[in-house]
Motif scaffolding. Structure first.
Motif, mmCIF file in Angstrom:
data_model
loop_
_atom_site.group_PDB
_atom_site.id
_atom_site.type_symbol
_atom_site.label_atom_id
_atom_site.label_comp_id
_atom_site.label_asym_id
_atom_site.label_seq_id
_atom_site.Cartn_x
_atom_site.Cartn_y
_atom_site.Cartn_z
ATOM 1 N N ALA A 70 0.848 -1.200 0.000
ATOM 2 C CA ALA A 70 0.000 0.000 0.000
ATOM 3 C C ALA A 70 0.883 1.249 0.000
ATOM 4 O O ALA A 70 2.094 1.146 0.185
ATOM 5 C CB ALA A 70 -0.896 0.001 1.243
ATOM 6 N N ARG A 71 0.244 2.405 -0.203
ATOM 7 C CA ARG A 71 1.003 3.646 -0.101
ATOM 8 C C ARG A 71 1.503 3.827 1.330
ATOM 9 O O ARG A 71 0.875 3.372 2.282
ATOM 10 C CB ARG A 71 0.133 4.847 -0.486
ATOM 11 N N VAL A 72 2.656 4.464 1.454
ATOM 12 C CA VAL A 72 3.239 4.686 2.785
ATOM 13 C C VAL A 72 3.238 6.182 3.066
ATOM 14 O O VAL A 72 4.173 6.896 2.714
ATOM 15 C CB VAL A 72 4.662 4.097 2.888
ATOM 16 N N GLY A 198 7.801 -1.511 -4.377
ATOM 17 C CA GLY A 198 7.353 -1.988 -5.686
ATOM 18 C C GLY A 198 5.843 -1.884 -5.780
ATOM 19 O O GLY A 198 5.241 -2.378 -6.736
ATOM 20 N N TYR A 199 5.186 -1.248 -4.803
ATOM 21 C CA TYR A 199 3.722 -1.137 -4.815
ATOM 22 C C TYR A 199 3.259 0.027 -5.702
ATOM 23 O O TYR A 199 3.787 1.145 -5.599
ATOM 24 C CB TYR A 199 3.167 -0.962 -3.389
ATOM 25 N N GLY A 200 2.241 -0.230 -6.510
ATOM 26 C CA GLY A 200 1.725 0.714 -7.501
ATOM 27 C C GLY A 200 1.729 2.181 -7.107
ATOM 28 O O GLY A 200 2.396 3.001 -7.740
ATOM 29 N N GLY A 201 0.988 2.521 -6.065
ATOM 30 C CA GLY A 201 0.834 3.928 -5.700
ATOM 31 C C GLY A 201 2.142 4.604 -5.333
ATOM 32 O O GLY A 201 2.265 5.819 -5.387
ATOM 33 N N ASN A 202 3.148 3.791 -4.957
ATOM 34 C CA ASN A 202 4.451 4.349 -4.602
ATOM 35 C C ASN A 202 5.395 4.441 -5.790
ATOM 36 O O ASN A 202 6.394 5.146 -5.725
ATOM 37 C CB ASN A 202 5.149 3.457 -3.554
ATOM 38 N N LYS A 207 1.132 8.573 -11.536
ATOM 39 C CA LYS A 207 -0.167 8.610 -10.875
ATOM 40 C C LYS A 207 -0.180 9.629 -9.731
ATOM 41 O O LYS A 207 -0.258 10.831 -9.971
ATOM 42 C CB LYS A 207 -0.531 7.196 -10.413
ATOM 43 N N LYS A 208 -0.110 9.175 -8.494
ATOM 44 C CA LYS A 208 -0.268 10.099 -7.375
ATOM 45 C C LYS A 208 0.887 11.088 -7.289
ATOM 46 O O LYS A 208 0.692 12.269 -6.980
ATOM 47 C CB LYS A 208 -0.426 9.324 -6.060
ATOM 48 N N CYS A 209 2.129 10.605 -7.567
ATOM 49 C CA CYS A 209 3.296 11.473 -7.381
ATOM 50 C C CYS A 209 3.264 12.650 -8.355
ATOM 51 O O CYS A 209 3.412 13.805 -7.952
ATOM 52 C CB CYS A 209 4.578 10.664 -7.552
ATOM 53 N N PRO A 249 -12.116 9.864 -0.764
ATOM 54 C CA PRO A 249 -10.801 9.333 -0.383
ATOM 55 C C PRO A 249 -10.553 7.935 -0.963
ATOM 56 O O PRO A 249 -11.478 7.299 -1.479
ATOM 57 C CB PRO A 249 -10.876 9.273 1.145
ATOM 58 N N SER A 250 -9.317 7.474 -0.866
ATOM 59 C CA SER A 250 -8.929 6.172 -1.396
ATOM 60 C C SER A 250 -9.860 5.082 -0.872
ATOM 61 O O SER A 250 -10.191 5.054 0.310
ATOM 62 C CB SER A 250 -7.498 5.858 -0.981
ATOM 63 N N ALA A 251 -10.252 4.197 -1.796
ATOM 64 C CA ALA A 251 -11.119 3.057 -1.471
ATOM 65 C C ALA A 251 -12.460 3.488 -0.866
ATOM 66 O O ALA A 251 -12.994 2.846 0.023
ATOM 67 C CB ALA A 251 -10.400 2.057 -0.575
ATOM 68 N N ASP A 278 -11.553 7.590 -13.315
ATOM 69 C CA ASP A 278 -11.967 6.955 -12.058
ATOM 70 C C ASP A 278 -11.122 7.356 -10.854
ATOM 71 O O ASP A 278 -11.362 6.893 -9.750
ATOM 72 C CB ASP A 278 -11.948 5.427 -12.192
ATOM 73 N N ASP A 279 -10.099 8.223 -11.069
ATOM 74 C CA ASP A 279 -9.235 8.535 -9.914
ATOM 75 C C ASP A 279 -8.688 9.961 -9.912
ATOM 76 O O ASP A 279 -8.553 10.555 -8.865
ATOM 77 C CB ASP A 279 -8.060 7.546 -9.880
ATOM 78 N N ILE A 280 -8.359 10.472 -11.100
ATOM 79 C CA ILE A 280 -7.703 11.782 -11.147
ATOM 80 C C ILE A 280 -8.352 12.651 -12.224
ATOM 81 O O ILE A 280 -8.632 12.181 -13.328
ATOM 82 C CB ILE A 280 -6.192 11.619 -11.441
ATOM 83 N N ALA A 433 -7.615 0.375 3.548
ATOM 84 C CA ALA A 433 -6.384 -0.398 3.312
ATOM 85 C C ALA A 433 -5.517 0.168 2.200
ATOM 86 O O ALA A 433 -4.445 -0.365 1.920
ATOM 87 C CB ALA A 433 -6.750 -1.845 2.985
ATOM 88 N N ALA A 434 -5.946 1.262 1.566
ATOM 89 C CA ALA A 434 -5.169 1.835 0.455
ATOM 90 C C ALA A 434 -3.835 2.412 0.935
ATOM 91 O O ALA A 434 -2.910 2.579 0.155
ATOM 92 C CB ALA A 434 -5.972 2.907 -0.267
ATOM 93 N N ALA A 435 -3.752 2.739 2.222
ATOM 94 C CA ALA A 435 -2.483 3.208 2.784
ATOM 95 C C ALA A 435 -2.177 2.357 4.010
ATOM 96 O O ALA A 435 -3.092 1.827 4.643
ATOM 97 C CB ALA A 435 -2.581 4.678 3.178
ATOM 98 N N PRO A 451 -3.495 13.035 1.367
ATOM 99 C CA PRO A 451 -2.222 12.375 1.046
ATOM 100 C C PRO A 451 -1.598 12.853 -0.268
ATOM 101 O O PRO A 451 -0.521 12.378 -0.625
ATOM 102 C CB PRO A 451 -2.612 10.893 0.907
ATOM 103 N N PHE A 452 -2.269 13.729 -0.999
ATOM 104 C CA PHE A 452 -1.843 14.000 -2.383
ATOM 105 C C PHE A 452 -1.606 15.459 -2.711
ATOM 106 O O PHE A 452 -1.232 15.788 -3.832
ATOM 107 C CB PHE A 452 -2.889 13.435 -3.354
ATOM 108 N N CYS A 453 -1.841 16.357 -1.759
ATOM 109 C CA CYS A 453 -1.648 17.776 -2.048
ATOM 110 C C CYS A 453 -0.162 18.089 -1.931
ATOM 111 O O CYS A 453 0.436 17.853 -0.888
ATOM 112 C CB CYS A 453 -2.465 18.633 -1.074
HETATM 113 C C1 SPV Z 1 -5.448 5.514 -3.894
HETATM 114 O O1 SPV Z 1 -4.925 5.027 -2.872
HETATM 115 O O2 SPV Z 1 -6.130 6.555 -3.856
HETATM 116 C C2 SPV Z 1 -5.293 4.834 -5.192
HETATM 117 C C3 SPV Z 1 -4.358 3.736 -5.286
HETATM 118 O O3 SPV Z 1 -5.906 5.238 -6.164
HETATM 119 S S1 SPV Z 1 -2.718 4.294 -5.315
HETATM 120 O O4 SPV Z 1 -2.300 4.380 -6.713
HETATM 121 O O5 SPV Z 1 -1.956 3.286 -4.603
HETATM 122 O O6 SPV Z 1 -2.620 5.573 -4.703
#
Ligand code: SPV
Ligand code: GTP
Ligand code: MN
Length: 588
Positions: A70-72, A198-202, A207-209, A249-251, A278-280, A433-435, A451-453
């Motif tokens: 998950a994201r940290v 190696g987790y997606g969101g990280n 994406k998030k970064c 928020p996530s999930a 669906d996310d951004i 559980a997304a983080a 978590p994203f600003c």
């Molecule tokens: C989120 O946590 O909001 C997601 C998944 O969309 S992640 O890419 O891991 O951030």
């Protein structure tokens, strides 16, 4: 082979290679041929497992490290020169200090490995909205995932040309050491560094970064907005398509709302839904004074558990080909995948997300709660014809929402833009559980962007207020809560496709077609104006979940006041005033 003569890019790639010391460097051109070679290589090492070609053509299973799922957020940093520019909701360290620390960790981290150079675009290549990035990584999983989630390859380098205007991203799995895991953003250098995950969101840095943390700082400078929002088109029986953005928020239900299938009673009348994102969402002011949105991504990185033919058939359909599944159950009988909530038939002969033999009757979960699918957007049966639009779609409504067992009503409308910004700023939701960290704890998550600003949240709210002042025809702003529970803890609202019943009221409000009643919070529907045709919900339930509990809300105001206090001078006066006004209305 190098794919560009751009000296800025070449110099930086050289420097990063000198630091990380890979055995070789491979430039990703975006061709299917090259990607297929990489998939084959990853199958050889077990990084990817090829799934049943007949049932799931082009699909793979991937397992991340068990401590890397998950994201940290506690290891995610915004390293602006001044701490006050990162603000109290972000971890901060002096950029020079952080570079030093990271250079030590990255030193030799790719020894014996290949460094892949991925040129990628967020947004349609060549469009006014598009922004470009280059991610350097030692992970094939990242390359093949970025190929789904973004637009990659030579065409992006062509679009960058000789320019120095691109976002630098360096990623290395290094040793996957959680103690040395860092996800770091240098907004003033347009640079992202991610290591030991190696987790997606990280690690999928587009994406998030980039598309949220770095892009939010760019948007502030350039008069646009980067938001954690879905984009949905709703077509009514008259054939008009109206668009909404939703920040949860996530999930908390973005993918589900983005792909919703209208209830039968609606479908019969001709209602249809179209997914743009669906996310951004990246939002710009159009020449008509409205807010226009594009989805900068090219795929869906969606939560697997709970996705079923009943809850979200469109998402499920999107995962039927060319999809990568991460941390789900491997069904060994037919070499397919499964997760909790897919159906009631867990496979008997299977491995859990860790790759261990799994007995579905022992009470343990087979898939990780944050297991995900990475699916191409074009696979989605309801993908909007506007998905590739260079100008985006005009937004009629912005919907904020979260998981609140009590407090927040099913839906309410803000009084105006500024009050809507206040409504977004006071969002709170149960953690998921997304983080990493505890699940189910209520925390403030303004605009679902906590978590994203990429900068000070107080400045971010001011940016929202400023954008509103520039919009001659701003979207109307609403708040929803699909997650109100009764005393036994059951959800009172059916959710999913039935959420269209609420969205219909929301859009009706935007076009002067629906009535409302004024409450302390804003405007709420008359309970009988929520269409209950064909759903097992009583008018009393609707009345109940539309209710405003003044005691709870006065408590809430105290919490908001405490939360706001940490922003000091950065808290816009208009928001402080909105809080005073709300409290006064509640006390009256
Ligand atoms: C989120 O946590 O909001 C997601 C998944 O969309 S992640 O890419 O891991 O951030
Ligand atoms: P991220 O990808 O992490 O940003 O998540 P998301 O906001 O896209 O959430 P998603 O749509 O994947 O939903 C997450 C979880 O919430 C899933 O388990 C869904 O089944 C559940 N969920 C989504 N919509 C609803 C709803 O309307 N009601 C209820 N009760 N649950 C929902
Ligand atoms: Mn998300």
């Amino acid at each position: 082979m190098k794919l560009t003569d751009n000296v800025h890019i070449l110099k930086w790639v050289d420097e990063m290679a000198a630091l990380t010391k890979p055995e070789k460097i491979v430039w990703i051109d975006g061709s299917e041929e090259q990607l297929e070679q990489l998939r084959a290589e990853a199958m050889g090492t077990g990084e990817l497992i090829k799934l049943n070609e007949e049932k799931l053509p082009g699909c793979y299973l991937h397992r991340s490290d068990v401590n890397d799922v998950a994201r940290v957020e506690d290891r995610t940093f915004i390293c602006s020169k001044r701490q006050e520019d990162a603000g109290p909701t972000n971890n901060w360290m002096d950029p020079q200090e952080m570079y030093k620390k990271l250079y030590e960790i990255f030193d030799g981290s790719m020894k014996g490995r290949t460094m892949y150079v991925i040129p990628y675009s967020m947004g349609v290549v060549g469009s006014d909205f598009a922004k470009y990035g280059i991610e350097l990584t030692d992970s094939i999983y990242v390359v093949v995932s970025m190929a789904i989630m973004t637009r990659i390859g030579t065409k992006v380098l062509d679009a960058i040309g000789d320019n120095a205007d691109y976002i630098k991203g360096l990623h290395s799995k290094a040793q996957l050491d959680p103690e040395k895991r860092y996800i770091v953003h240098f907004p003033e250098d347009n640079t992202i560094m991610s290591v030991n995950s190696g987790y997606g969101g990280n690690v999928l840095l587009g994406k998030k970064c980039f598309a949220l943390r770095i892009a939010s700082t760019l948007g502030r400078k350039e008069d646009w907005m980067a938001e954690h929002m879905l984009i949905l088109g709703v077509e009514n029986p008259q054939g008009e398509i109206r668009y909404v953005c939703g920040a949860f928020p996530s999930a908390c239900g973005k993918t589900n709302l983005a792909m919703l299938i209208p209830p039968e009673a609606y479908r019969e009348k001709g209602w249809k839904c179209w997914t743009v994102g669906d996310d951004i969402a990246w939002l710009r002011i159009g020449p008509d004074g409205r807010l226009w949105a594009v989805n900068p991504e090219n795929g869906f990185f969606g939560v697997a558990p709970g996705t079923s033919a009943k809850s979200n058939p469109n998402a499920l359909a999107a995962t039927k080909k060319n999809t990568i599944f991460t941390n789900v159950v491997h069904n060994l009988d037919d070499n397919t995948v499964w997760w909790e909530g897919m159906d009631k038939n867990p496979p008997k002969n299977a491995e859990n997300w860790k790759g261990e033999k799994w007995d579905c009757t022992d009470g343990s979960k087979g898939a990780h709660p944050n297991s995900r699918f990475t699916a191409p957007a074009v696979n989605c049966p309801c993908i909007s014809p506007e998905f590739e639009s260079k100008t985006g779609v005009p937004i009629s409504a912005i919907i904020f929402g979260g998981r609140r067992a009590k407090t927040a009503p099913l839906v309410y409308q803000s009084r105006d833009w500024n009050h809507g910004v206040f409504v977004g700023s006071i969002m709170a939701s149960e953690t998921t559980a997304a983080a990493t960290g505890k699940v189910g704890v209520v925390r403030r998550d303004p605009m679902a962007m906590r978590p994203f600003c990429g900068y000070n949240m107080g400045d971010y709210w001011q940016h929202w207020l400023d954008m509103g002042a520039k919009l001659s025809n701003p979207p109307k702003i609403f708040n929803v809560n699909w997650f109100r529970t009764d005393d036994e803890g059951n959800f009172e609202w059916p959710g999913f496709g039935d959420n269209l019943r609420v969205v219909e009221w929301i859009l009706g409000r935007c076009f002067g077609e629906k009535d409302a009643v004024e409450t302390e919070l804003g405007y709420e529907p008359k309970p009988e104006d929520i269409n209950l045709e064909g759903v097992d919900v009583t008018l009393d339930t609707v009345k109940d979940i539309l209710g405003v509990d003044k005691e709870l809300w006065l408590e809430e105001c105290k919490g908001i006041r405490e939360y706001y206090a940490q922003f000091g001078d950065k808290l816009p006066k208009k928001l402080a005033q909105e809080l005073d006004d709300l409290e006064a209305r509640l006390k009256k």
